[in-house]
Design a protein around this motif. Structure first.
Motif, PDB file in Angstrom:
ATOM      1  N   GLU A   1       4.085  15.023   8.122  1.00  0.00           N
ATOM      2  CA  GLU A   1       5.251  15.881   7.932  1.00  0.00           C
ATOM      3  C   GLU A   1       6.006  15.579   6.641  1.00  0.00           C
ATOM      4  OE1 GLU A   1       9.369  17.177  10.242  1.00  0.00           O
ATOM      5  OE2 GLU A   1       7.903  15.925  11.280  1.00  0.00           O
ATOM      6  N   PHE A   2       6.099  14.300   6.259  1.00  0.00           N
ATOM      7  CA  PHE A   2       6.939  13.907   5.130  1.00  0.00           C
ATOM      8  C   PHE A   2       6.175  13.487   3.886  1.00  0.00           C
ATOM      9  CE2 PHE A   2       9.453  13.219   8.976  1.00  0.00           C
ATOM     10  CZ  PHE A   2      10.533  14.035   8.683  1.00  0.00           C
ATOM     11  N   GLY A   3       4.853  13.430   3.964  1.00  0.00           N
ATOM     12  CA  GLY A   3       4.056  13.103   2.786  1.00  0.00           C
ATOM     13  C   GLY A   3       3.949  11.619   2.500  1.00  0.00           C
ATOM     14  N   ARG A   4       3.878  11.303   1.213  1.00  0.00           N
ATOM     15  CA  ARG A   4       3.604   9.941   0.759  1.00  0.00           C
ATOM     16  C   ARG A   4       4.848   9.059   0.807  1.00  0.00           C
ATOM     17  NH1 ARG A   4       3.636   8.508  -4.926  1.00  0.00           N
ATOM     18  NH2 ARG A   4       2.807   6.425  -5.147  1.00  0.00           N
ATOM     19  N   ASN A   5       4.655   7.840   1.292  1.00  0.00           N
ATOM     20  CA  ASN A   5       5.687   6.811   1.272  1.00  0.00           C
ATOM     21  C   ASN A   5       5.082   5.643   0.495  1.00  0.00           C
ATOM     22  OD1 ASN A   5       8.088   5.559   1.788  1.00  0.00           O
ATOM     23  ND2 ASN A   5       7.718   5.220   3.941  1.00  0.00           N
ATOM     24  N   ALA A   6       5.561   5.442  -0.727  1.00  0.00           N
ATOM     25  CA  ALA A   6       4.934   4.494  -1.648  1.00  0.00           C
ATOM     26  C   ALA A   6       5.425   3.063  -1.448  1.00  0.00           C
ATOM     27  CB  ALA A   6       5.206   4.925  -3.086  1.00  0.00           C
ATOM     28  N   ASN A   7       4.558   2.140  -1.786  1.00  0.00           N
ATOM     29  CA  ASN A   7       4.889   0.710  -1.873  1.00  0.00           C
ATOM     30  C   ASN A   7       5.447   0.126  -0.580  1.00  0.00           C
ATOM     31  OD1 ASN A   7       4.062   0.745  -4.569  1.00  0.00           O
ATOM     32  ND2 ASN A   7       6.079   1.396  -5.234  1.00  0.00           N
TER      33      ASN A   7
ATOM     34  N   THR B   1      -0.390   8.326   9.262  1.00  0.00           N
ATOM     35  CA  THR B   1      -1.770   8.637   9.632  1.00  0.00           C
ATOM     36  C   THR B   1      -2.805   8.029   8.695  1.00  0.00           C
ATOM     37  OG1 THR B   1      -1.732  10.701   8.360  1.00  0.00           O
ATOM     38  CG2 THR B   1      -1.093  10.820  10.703  1.00  0.00           C
ATOM     39  N   HIS B   2      -2.411   7.750   7.445  1.00  0.00           N
ATOM     40  CA  HIS B   2      -3.354   7.239   6.463  1.00  0.00           C
ATOM     41  C   HIS B   2      -2.662   6.249   5.526  1.00  0.00           C
ATOM     42  CE1 HIS B   2      -5.344  10.882   7.850  1.00  0.00           C
ATOM     43  NE2 HIS B   2      -6.467  10.316   7.439  1.00  0.00           N
ATOM     44  N   TRP B   3      -3.478   5.478   4.828  1.00  0.00           N
ATOM     45  CA  TRP B   3      -2.990   4.541   3.823  1.00  0.00           C
ATOM     46  C   TRP B   3      -3.949   4.547   2.644  1.00  0.00           C
ATOM     47  CZ3 TRP B   3      -5.299   0.051   1.908  1.00  0.00           C
ATOM     48  CH2 TRP B   3      -6.524  -0.283   2.491  1.00  0.00           C
ATOM     49  N   MET B   4      -3.452   4.051   1.505  1.00  0.00           N
ATOM     50  CA  MET B   4      -4.264   3.958   0.295  1.00  0.00           C
ATOM     51  C   MET B   4      -3.833   2.715  -0.481  1.00  0.00           C
ATOM     52  SD  MET B   4      -4.363   6.556  -2.990  1.00  0.00           S
ATOM     53  CE  MET B   4      -4.756   7.963  -1.999  1.00  0.00           C
ATOM     54  N   PRO B   5      -4.803   1.952  -1.018  1.00  0.00           N
ATOM     55  CA  PRO B   5      -4.411   0.818  -1.836  1.00  0.00           C
ATOM     56  C   PRO B   5      -3.740   1.319  -3.128  1.00  0.00           C
ATOM     57  CG  PRO B   5      -6.813   0.971  -1.688  1.00  0.00           C
ATOM     58  CD  PRO B   5      -6.238   2.079  -0.868  1.00  0.00           C
ATOM     59  N   LEU B   6      -2.899   0.474  -3.713  1.00  0.00           N
ATOM     60  CA  LEU B   6      -2.274   0.839  -4.972  1.00  0.00           C
ATOM     61  C   LEU B   6      -3.336   0.894  -6.067  1.00  0.00           C
ATOM     62  CD1 LEU B   6       0.936  -1.378  -4.914  1.00  0.00           C
ATOM     63  CD2 LEU B   6       0.621   0.949  -4.085  1.00  0.00           C
ATOM     64  N   PRO B   7      -3.144   1.772  -7.046  1.00  0.00           N
ATOM     65  CA  PRO B   7      -4.123   1.823  -8.146  1.00  0.00           C
ATOM     66  C   PRO B   7      -4.005   0.568  -9.011  1.00  0.00           C
ATOM     67  CG  PRO B   7      -2.260   3.274  -8.591  1.00  0.00           C
ATOM     68  CD  PRO B   7      -2.076   2.750  -7.193  1.00  0.00           C
TER      69      PRO B   7
ATOM     70  N   VAL C   1       0.844  -1.188   0.000  1.00  0.00           N
ATOM     71  CA  VAL C   1       0.000   0.000   0.000  1.00  0.00           C
ATOM     72  C   VAL C   1       0.886   1.246   0.000  1.00  0.00           C
ATOM     73  CG1 VAL C   1      -1.867  -1.174   1.239  1.00  0.00           C
ATOM     74  CG2 VAL C   1      -0.146   0.098   2.534  1.00  0.00           C
ATOM     75  N   ASP C   2       0.262   2.402  -0.192  1.00  0.00           N
ATOM     76  CA  ASP C   2       0.940   3.682  -0.003  1.00  0.00           C
ATOM     77  C   ASP C   2       0.562   4.214   1.373  1.00  0.00           C
ATOM     78  OD1 ASP C   2       1.979   3.483  -2.531  1.00  0.00           O
ATOM     79  OD2 ASP C   2       0.697   5.028  -3.413  1.00  0.00           O
ATOM     80  N   LEU C   3       1.509   4.863   2.037  1.00  0.00           N
ATOM     81  CA  LEU C   3       1.285   5.421   3.370  1.00  0.00           C
ATOM     82  C   LEU C   3       1.415   6.931   3.330  1.00  0.00           C
ATOM     83  CD1 LEU C   3       3.473   2.916   5.409  1.00  0.00           C
ATOM     84  CD2 LEU C   3       0.986   2.862   5.106  1.00  0.00           C
TER      85      LEU C   3
ATOM     86  N   VAL D   1       7.354  -1.730   6.163  1.00  0.00           N
ATOM     87  CA  VAL D   1       8.558  -1.991   5.373  1.00  0.00           C
ATOM     88  C   VAL D   1       8.428  -1.285   4.024  1.00  0.00           C
ATOM     89  CG1 VAL D   1       9.960  -3.787   4.274  1.00  0.00           C
ATOM     90  CG2 VAL D   1       8.875  -4.218   6.495  1.00  0.00           C
ATOM     91  N   ASP D   2       9.467  -0.558   3.648  1.00  0.00           N
ATOM     92  CA  ASP D   2       9.542   0.057   2.325  1.00  0.00           C
ATOM     93  C   ASP D   2      10.022  -1.029   1.369  1.00  0.00           C
ATOM     94  OD1 ASP D   2      10.481   1.343  -0.006  1.00  0.00           O
ATOM     95  OD2 ASP D   2      10.793   3.206   1.111  1.00  0.00           O
ATOM     96  N   SER D   3       9.148  -1.480   0.480  1.00  0.00           N
ATOM     97  CA  SER D   3       9.495  -2.620  -0.373  1.00  0.00           C
ATOM     98  C   SER D   3      10.581  -2.287  -1.393  1.00  0.00           C
ATOM     99  CB  SER D   3       8.254  -3.171  -1.080  1.00  0.00           C
ATOM    100  OG  SER D   3       7.727  -2.217  -1.982  1.00  0.00           O
ATOM    101  N   ALA D   4      10.751  -1.025  -1.755  1.00  0.00           N
ATOM    102  CA  ALA D   4      11.792  -0.655  -2.719  1.00  0.00           C
ATOM    103  C   ALA D   4      13.188  -0.858  -2.140  1.00  0.00           C
ATOM    104  CB  ALA D   4      11.616   0.796  -3.160  1.00  0.00           C
TER     105      ALA D   4
END
Length: 84
Positions: A23-29, A72-78, A17-19, A58-61
């Protein structure tokens, strides 16, 4: 596109997912768990401390636990593009 959802509802089953961090914005994957690790000789000679790593985001990259705390939030991958 899916909307941001409260972090308390995020899947903790290895789903990527994306988190969001205020303070730091989006943390992808990212996924909840421990970084992937493969021991040589079926683990018989592994001296890695990875086996003691607690679960977390865990940051998969980079295959490492994220350095951030307090997402604070999460979003499924498109969905991927449709092949035509």
């Amino acid at each position: 596109m899916s909307k941001w959802q409260p972090i308390e509802t995020a899947p903790k089953d290895g789903t990527i997912v994306d988190l969001w961090h205020d303070e730091f914005g989006r943390n992808a994957n990212c996924y909840w768990g421990v970084p992937q690790h493969e021991c040589g000789e079926a683990g018989r000679y592994c001296d890695s401390d990875w086996h003691d790593t607690p679960e977390g985001w865990v940051d998969s990259a980079y295959n490492q636990t994220t350095f951030l705390d307090g997402f604070t939030h999460w979003m499924p991958l498109p969905a991927p593009p449709v092949q035509s």
